[in-house]
Design a protein around this motif. Structure first.
Motif, PDB file in Angstrom:
ATOM      1  N   LEU A 193     -13.362   4.351   5.165  1.00 39.64           N
ATOM      2  CA  LEU A 193     -12.206   3.571   4.737  1.00 39.64           C
ATOM      3  C   LEU A 193     -12.361   3.131   3.287  1.00 39.64           C
ATOM      4  N   SER A 194     -13.576   2.901   2.860  1.00 38.84           N
ATOM      5  CA  SER A 194     -13.808   2.525   1.461  1.00 38.84           C
ATOM      6  C   SER A 194     -13.388   3.639   0.500  1.00 38.84           C
ATOM      7  N   ASP A 195     -13.452   4.899   0.954  1.00 39.28           N
ATOM      8  CA  ASP A 195     -12.955   6.014   0.129  1.00 39.28           C
ATOM      9  C   ASP A 195     -11.442   5.904  -0.071  1.00 39.28           C
ATOM     10  N   ILE A 196     -10.741   5.465   0.956  1.00 41.75           N
ATOM     11  CA  ILE A 196      -9.292   5.268   0.851  1.00 41.75           C
ATOM     12  C   ILE A 196      -8.979   4.116  -0.083  1.00 41.75           C
ATOM     13  N   VAL A 197      -9.792   3.076  -0.037  1.00 46.03           N
ATOM     14  CA  VAL A 197      -9.602   1.965  -0.975  1.00 46.03           C
ATOM     15  C   VAL A 197      -9.675   2.469  -2.407  1.00 46.03           C
ATOM     16  N   THR A 203      -9.104  13.194   6.259  1.00 49.07           N
ATOM     17  CA  THR A 203     -10.166  13.350   5.270  1.00 49.07           C
ATOM     18  C   THR A 203      -9.571  13.164   3.883  1.00 49.07           C
ATOM     19  N   LEU A 204     -10.441  12.915   2.938  1.00 45.38           N
ATOM     20  CA  LEU A 204      -9.965  12.576   1.596  1.00 45.38           C
ATOM     21  C   LEU A 204      -9.145  13.705   0.991  1.00 45.38           C
ATOM     22  N   ILE A 205      -9.538  14.945   1.246  1.00 43.44           N
ATOM     23  CA  ILE A 205      -8.784  16.062   0.678  1.00 43.44           C
ATOM     24  C   ILE A 205      -7.378  16.123   1.274  1.00 43.44           C
ATOM     25  N   ALA A 206      -7.230  15.792   2.559  1.00 40.95           N
ATOM     26  CA  ALA A 206      -5.910  15.825   3.185  1.00 40.95           C
ATOM     27  C   ALA A 206      -4.985  14.776   2.584  1.00 40.95           C
TER      28      ALA A 206
END
Length: 246
Positions: free
Chosen positions: A96-100, A20-23
């Motif tokens: 995955l777009s959040d990771i981008v 997750t994004l927080i991790a």
């Protein structure tokens, strides 16, 4: 040792819901420069950062991830509550777009992006590979595609992707044509599959060992010739090696 010798396995999983994004953000805050994440597709073929096909462990939802659209998955909580309790009950799933977007804001971070077998089997290699590489193109220079499924990586190679790593849970044939053509930057090896007699200096590609949880174990692998280790306890390891930033 440098921070480059460590990989945050699904983010800082020890303390935050994996993938997750927080991790990932907390791993980077702790000093990680390499993150590793897994990809499955939604019903409408949107890549999500998710390890299992089944939603129960992370989201306490019945069914499989590709039985729901991206819009539906966006409403789910990825709390991993069986392990972490109620601390992250409103934590969203990660696209995955959040990771981008994270990588665009953090240009010094590298991401190892694992293509999962379950989605490859369900959707077919072409759909999965295209969905992933098309999403990652804005940050292609920061992303290394990895997988147990080398055929999927070869498809990405033939479509112009340039950075690769292979993953094995059994000691591989280092002379295989599949590896030779792929020219991986690194090969991920399960710590339990490495023969005691293995000579890392005789292997043609750099070896990264997963899953490593202690400084002593990491030091042993580095002494044997591993270039990096992957850990759920990324913040703890970086601190033990005096590489942390928090």
């Amino acid at each position: 040792m440098r921070a480059e010798n460590f990989v945050a396995h699904r983010g800082w999983r020890q303390h935050y819901p994996e993938n997750t994004l927080i991790a990932f953000a907390k791993a980077i805050e702790a000093g990680a420069v390499n993150i590793e994440l897994d990809i499955q597709l939604s019903a409408d073929q949107v890549p999500f950062v998710f390890h299992d096909a089944n939603l129960m462990r992370m989201c306490q939802r019945k069914g499989l991830i590709w039985e729901y659209t991206a819009a539906e998955l966006d409403t789910f909580s990825a709390a991993e509550s069986y392990r972490l309790g109620a601390a992250f009950q409103d934590n969203p799933m990660c696209r995955l777009s959040d990771i981008v977007a994270l990588l665009q804001a953090q240009p010094k971070i590298n991401a190892y992006v694992e293509i999962k077998e379950e989605s490859l089997t369900h959707f077919g290699e072409q759909i999965v590979v295209d969905a992933i590489i098309n999403t990652l193109r804005p940050v292609a220079s920061q992303c290394i595609l990895i997988s147990f499924e080398l055929n999927a990586l070869h498809l990405a190679l033939h479509e112009g992707w340039q950075r690769f790593g292979a993953v094995f849970d059994a000691w591989p044939d280092w002379q295989s044509a599949a590896l030779t053509e792929l020219k991986p930057e690194v090969v991920f090896c399960d710590r339990n599959c490495v023969p005691n007699s293995a000579d890392f200096t005789a292997v043609p590609w750099p070896i990264l060992i997963y899953e490593v949880g202690t400084k002593a174990e990491a030091e042993d692998w580095f002494a044997r010739g591993a270039v990096a280790v992957e850990s759920f306890l990324i913040g703890e390891l970086l601190k033990e090696f005096s590489l942390n930033t928090v």
